[in-house]
Motif scaffolding. Structure first.
Motif, PDB file in Angstrom:
ATOM      1  N   ILE A 394       0.840  -1.203   0.000  1.00  0.00           N
ATOM      2  CA  ILE A 394       0.000   0.000   0.000  1.00  0.00           C
ATOM      3  C   ILE A 394       0.873   1.249   0.000  1.00  0.00           C
ATOM      4  N   ALA A 395       1.923   1.227   0.824  1.00  0.00           N
ATOM      5  CA  ALA A 395       2.820   2.386   0.900  1.00  0.00           C
ATOM      6  C   ALA A 395       3.452   2.681  -0.453  1.00  0.00           C
ATOM      7  N   ALA A 396       3.839   1.637  -1.185  1.00  0.00           N
ATOM      8  CA  ALA A 396       4.448   1.836  -2.503  1.00  0.00           C
ATOM      9  C   ALA A 396       3.448   2.438  -3.488  1.00  0.00           C
ATOM     10  N   LEU A 397       2.197   1.977  -3.449  1.00  0.00           N
ATOM     11  CA  LEU A 397       1.182   2.521  -4.351  1.00  0.00           C
ATOM     12  C   LEU A 397       0.889   3.987  -4.035  1.00  0.00           C
ATOM     13  N   ILE A 398       0.852   4.320  -2.747  1.00  0.00           N
ATOM     14  CA  ILE A 398       0.621   5.711  -2.350  1.00  0.00           C
ATOM     15  C   ILE A 398       1.782   6.585  -2.820  1.00  0.00           C
ATOM     16  N   HIS A 424     -10.396   0.523   4.955  1.00  0.00           N
ATOM     17  CA  HIS A 424      -9.413   1.501   5.438  1.00  0.00           C
ATOM     18  C   HIS A 424      -8.360   1.778   4.376  1.00  0.00           C
ATOM     19  N   TRP A 425      -7.810   0.707   3.776  1.00  0.00           N
ATOM     20  CA  TRP A 425      -6.773   0.906   2.766  1.00  0.00           C
ATOM     21  C   TRP A 425      -7.331   1.629   1.550  1.00  0.00           C
ATOM     22  N   ALA A 426      -8.549   1.312   1.166  1.00  0.00           N
ATOM     23  CA  ALA A 426      -9.153   1.990   0.021  1.00  0.00           C
ATOM     24  C   ALA A 426      -9.237   3.492   0.270  1.00  0.00           C
ATOM     25  N   SER A 427      -9.606   3.874   1.491  1.00  0.00           N
ATOM     26  CA  SER A 427      -9.697   5.300   1.832  1.00  0.00           C
ATOM     27  C   SER A 427      -8.322   5.961   1.774  1.00  0.00           C
ATOM     28  N   GLU A 428      -7.306   5.263   2.317  1.00  0.00           N
ATOM     29  CA  GLU A 428      -5.953   5.813   2.291  1.00  0.00           C
ATOM     30  C   GLU A 428      -5.463   5.992   0.853  1.00  0.00           C
ATOM     31  N   LEU A 429      -5.734   5.011   0.013  1.00  0.00           N
ATOM     32  CA  LEU A 429      -5.306   5.082  -1.385  1.00  0.00           C
ATOM     33  C   LEU A 429      -6.009   6.214  -2.121  1.00  0.00           C
ATOM     34  N   GLU A 430      -7.301   6.335  -1.900  1.00  0.00           N
ATOM     35  CA  GLU A 430      -8.053   7.400  -2.570  1.00  0.00           C
ATOM     36  C   GLU A 430      -7.542   8.772  -2.163  1.00  0.00           C
ATOM     37  N   ARG A 431      -7.227   8.943  -0.877  1.00  0.00           N
ATOM     38  CA  ARG A 431      -6.711  10.229  -0.415  1.00  0.00           C
ATOM     39  C   ARG A 431      -5.388  10.583  -1.085  1.00  0.00           C
TER      40      ARG A 431
END
Length: 721
Positions: A394-398, A424-431
């Motif tokens: 997730i961190a790499a995608l962000i 939760h991860w979906a929200s973080e990615l969208e942000r």
């Protein structure tokens, strides 16, 4: 009820040529799962393992059993309540399946308690005590009393149960203590309940030279006088509740995120499926629990042992390396190191296969992290089924999105028990600016694919990662999975079409190499099996090697039966559920099935077809897939199957991974025609595939030395190949 009693088709006495009853031809899915968990539990009884590892297997068995009740039994009970009479693969109704499950469930629970008692004695000899308070010296009891007053009392809340205090909600897997009390001679008895908070430690470690653990519910019962001063305790009882925890997605759901947020809350309050009680539970309190929780009589289990054995995993973390497996550090793939850590250069030179956990999952993270930072990378597309809590993926995608890459993440909200984390991860990615897609309403996206598009001197090049397991760094240390990296243009084009199918419903009708479910993967497997049938009938070598987690799809089983009857030799490594019956005369006598249960959880999925040559050979057709042979995978999920054509990778998968699993004896159980399993030989002369891969050079560094005309030989400890 036995499996025979559950059959709906009676035995046919017309002669040996009569077709067998369905119960003889297939094994019920639920009963096969219970058989799998017995194999897991048997590892807690394996005297060859260190003691804390045996305790860990016991906790895994208990955790597995909890989930089985929460999902599978709850589902069957729901069918019974709704009057659904859909039969299982063996012809049994939901009611018949529940009856058979209850019989085996009780025996399995008893065996878990027996295993705990054995391990408690052995661990005590090593200075690790899972103790009863009354067995401890007075000084330690005094410490526990003080600890209870200072640390536990502020956490717990006693609640009276009477007309003005309604019965409290007990969470799924919640543990509580119920008391029957009296104050004064004339007052009526009072019922009080104390629920153990989920954030409280299940076991308290007593200071001292030995590691002494006491369960928190013992503290609550032992020091009830601190909770209820002035009351006399007439009786008490420890209890635990398991609730229906499945989530059904409604087709008309307009907003999946909002729907799942609500559904998760509903799940926490799901119908009680199982009530566990200690043997000494007060009768009045027990009656109240049964009435209030509305649990069927047959799903109330009483035990003289400990409730909630899954929580024993906390004790397994005791720092005693002498009682654990020898530490193992996965190797980083040599092929990547040879290119100074440049994943793209290594993949561009030649396809790579990585065998987790023997080779590090870090290479998958590095692939995405390099893509996030590389100025030449234009876009990244990624499927996410389970990613874990602290996810470097997730961190790499962000980071990639923040660096201006076009990033698309397909986040599967329907990944059971990971729904909340994935929201939760979906929200973080969208942000962060990632385009988040939730896939299909009625299909899960279970394929494991990364796609990276890079601008290079000769144009755009696509790099792909196809996995048999999830992008979950913790699981990757325990699960055996395969990661396949390639820059094959055809696979890149197919992967792009797969993402377009998920994000835009654009169904691919001209895939070059990949096979996708639910729109062709099953048919592709049938085509490959039919080719082996044709070879067998033509007198050519014919064989199928397959490695799966589960096989329950009746049509696929029947196709393999057809191949067996045609003379195709089929060798199967199926870790978990297997509804196929091996070695049945006239049906499956050419099929052998084994289950590998050991230090690591076998999770990779591989199909191999002889293709007219004796297995294993360079001519065999080899495929990696994210799909098991279950109806949900083949008909209701987006899955991918990728052919392995690179000679080096082909040899590594077939001649190393598959062959080692087939040759394993020390961790293997063989399926008999009656549906039962027996353990293969252990000790001198045995072969352990996990030890083999821990001790041998990495797969990714073996290819350069291989002659083009031979499959690599797997050499055993005794010198045989």
């Amino acid at each position: 009820m036995t499996a025979e009693a559950a059959r709906t088709t009676p035995a046919n006495d017309a002669g040996t040529n009569a077709p067998p009853a369905r119960g003889d031809r297939y094994t019920n899915r639920e009963l096969s799962w219970l058989s799998f968990n017995r194999r897991v539990l048997a590892e807690s009884e394996n005297e060859r393992y260190p003691l804390l590892e045996r305790l860990r297997f016991l906790s895994i068995s208990a955790s597995n059993l909890d989930e089985f009740i929460m999902v599978r039994v709850a589902g069957l009970e729901g069918q019974v309540q709704r009057g659904i009479e859909t039969q299982g693969i063996d012809g049994t109704s939901p009611r018949q399946q529940i009856a058979a499950i209850r019989e085996q469930f009780s025996a399995l629970e008893d065996r878990q308690q027996e295993s705990l008692e054995t391990l408690r004695g052995l661990l005590a000899e090593e200075g690790i005590l899972i103790a009863a308070i009354d067995d401890l010296p007075e000084s330690q009891q005094n410490w526990l009393a003080e600890y209870f007053e200072s640390d536990i009392l502020p956490l717990i809340t006693p609640q009276a149960i009477d007309p003005s205090h309604p019965f409290p909600f007990v969470a799924n897997k919640g543990i509580g203590v119920i008391f029957r009390l009296k104050r004064g001679k004339r007052q009526a008895d009072l019922i009080e309940m104390v629920l153990i908070p989920s954030g409280a430690p299940r076991f308290v470690r007593v200071p001292g030279d030995d590691a002494i653990y006491v369960s928190i519910e013992q503290l609550v019962t032992r020091y009830a006088d601190q909770l209820f001063p002035g009351f006399k305790v007439l009786g008490d009882g420890i209890f635990r509740v398991i609730r229906d925890s499945d989530i059904e997605v409604e087709e008309e759901a307009e907003d999946l995120v909002r729907y799942f947020r609500t559904a998760i809350q509903r799940r926490r309050r799901g119908r009680a499926v199982l009530l566990e009680l200690d043997d000494d539970c007060d009768e009045v309190a027990e009656t109240l629990l049964r009435e209030q929780l509305e649990v069927e009589e047959a799903m109330v289990v009483k035990t003289g042992g400990m409730l909630g054995l899954a929580d024993l995993s906390a004790i397994c973390n005791e720092p005693r390396p002498d009682l654990k497996f020898e530490p193992f550090s996965p190797r980083y793939p040599e092929r990547i190191l040879e290119h100074d850590g440049d994943c793209f250069a290594a993949i561009r030179e030649k396809d790579i296969v990585i065998h987790h956990p023997f080779e590090s999952f870090d290479v998958v993270v590095d692939f995405l992290s390099q893509a996030a930072r590389d100025p030449a990378v234009v876009s990244i597309k990624q499927t996410l089924y389970r990613a874990g809590d602290q996810s470097p993926v997730i961190a790499a995608l962000i980071e990639a999105a923040q660096n201006g890459k076009a990033v698309t993440a397909v986040v599967e909200l329907k990944a059971r028990f990971d729904e909340e984390r994935n929201i939760h991860w979906a929200s973080e990615l969208e942000r962060a600016g990632v385009q988040v897609i939730y896939g299909f309403t009625d299909w899960k996206t279970h394929a494991k694919v990364s796609l990276v598009v890079r601008r290079e001197e000769d144009g755009y090049r696509t790099y792909c990662h196809f996995g048999t397991g999830n992008y979950h760094p913790v699981n990757a240390k325990i699960y055996t999975d395969l990661s396949f990296f390639t820059a094959d243009p055809a696979l890149g084009r197919d992967a792009a079409k797969m993402f377009n199918f998920i994000t835009g419903y654009i169904e691919p009708d001209d895939l070059e190499k990949l096979a996708l479910s639910p729109i062709g993967l099953q048919e592709k497997l049938y085509e490959l099996i039919d080719a082996e049938i044709a070879n067998a009938k033509a007198g050519k070598p014919a064989g199928i090697w397959v490695k799966l987690n589960s096989i329950t799809n009746r049509a696929m089983i029947d196709k393999l039966y057809e191949a067996s009857q045609a003379g195709v030799e089929i060798r199967m490594v199926v870790r978990g559920i297997c509804s196929l019956r091996a070695g049945l005369p006239g049906i499956s006598e050419n099929i052998s099935v084994k289950s590998v249960i050991g230090r690591f959880l076998e999770h990779s999925r591989v199909w191999a077809f002889a293709n007219g040559k004796t297995m294993p050979s360079r001519q065999a057709k080899v495929f990696l897939t994210s799909a098991d042979a279950m109806s949900r995978n083949l008909e209701h999920r987006v899955e991918v199957m990728v052919p392995i054509t690179n000679k080096t990778v082909h040899d590594q998968v077939l001649g190393q991974v598959m062959l080692a699993n087939i040759l394993d004896t020390e961790q293997s159980w063989v399926l008999e025609p009656d549906g039962q399993y027996h353990r293969m030989r252990q000790g001198d002369g045995g072969f352990n595939c996990h030890q083999y891969f821990m001790a041998n050079p990495s797969l990714s560094g073996r290819g350069a030395a291989l002659a083009d005309h031979e499959v690599p030989r797997l050499t055993l400890r005794d010198g045989t190949t």
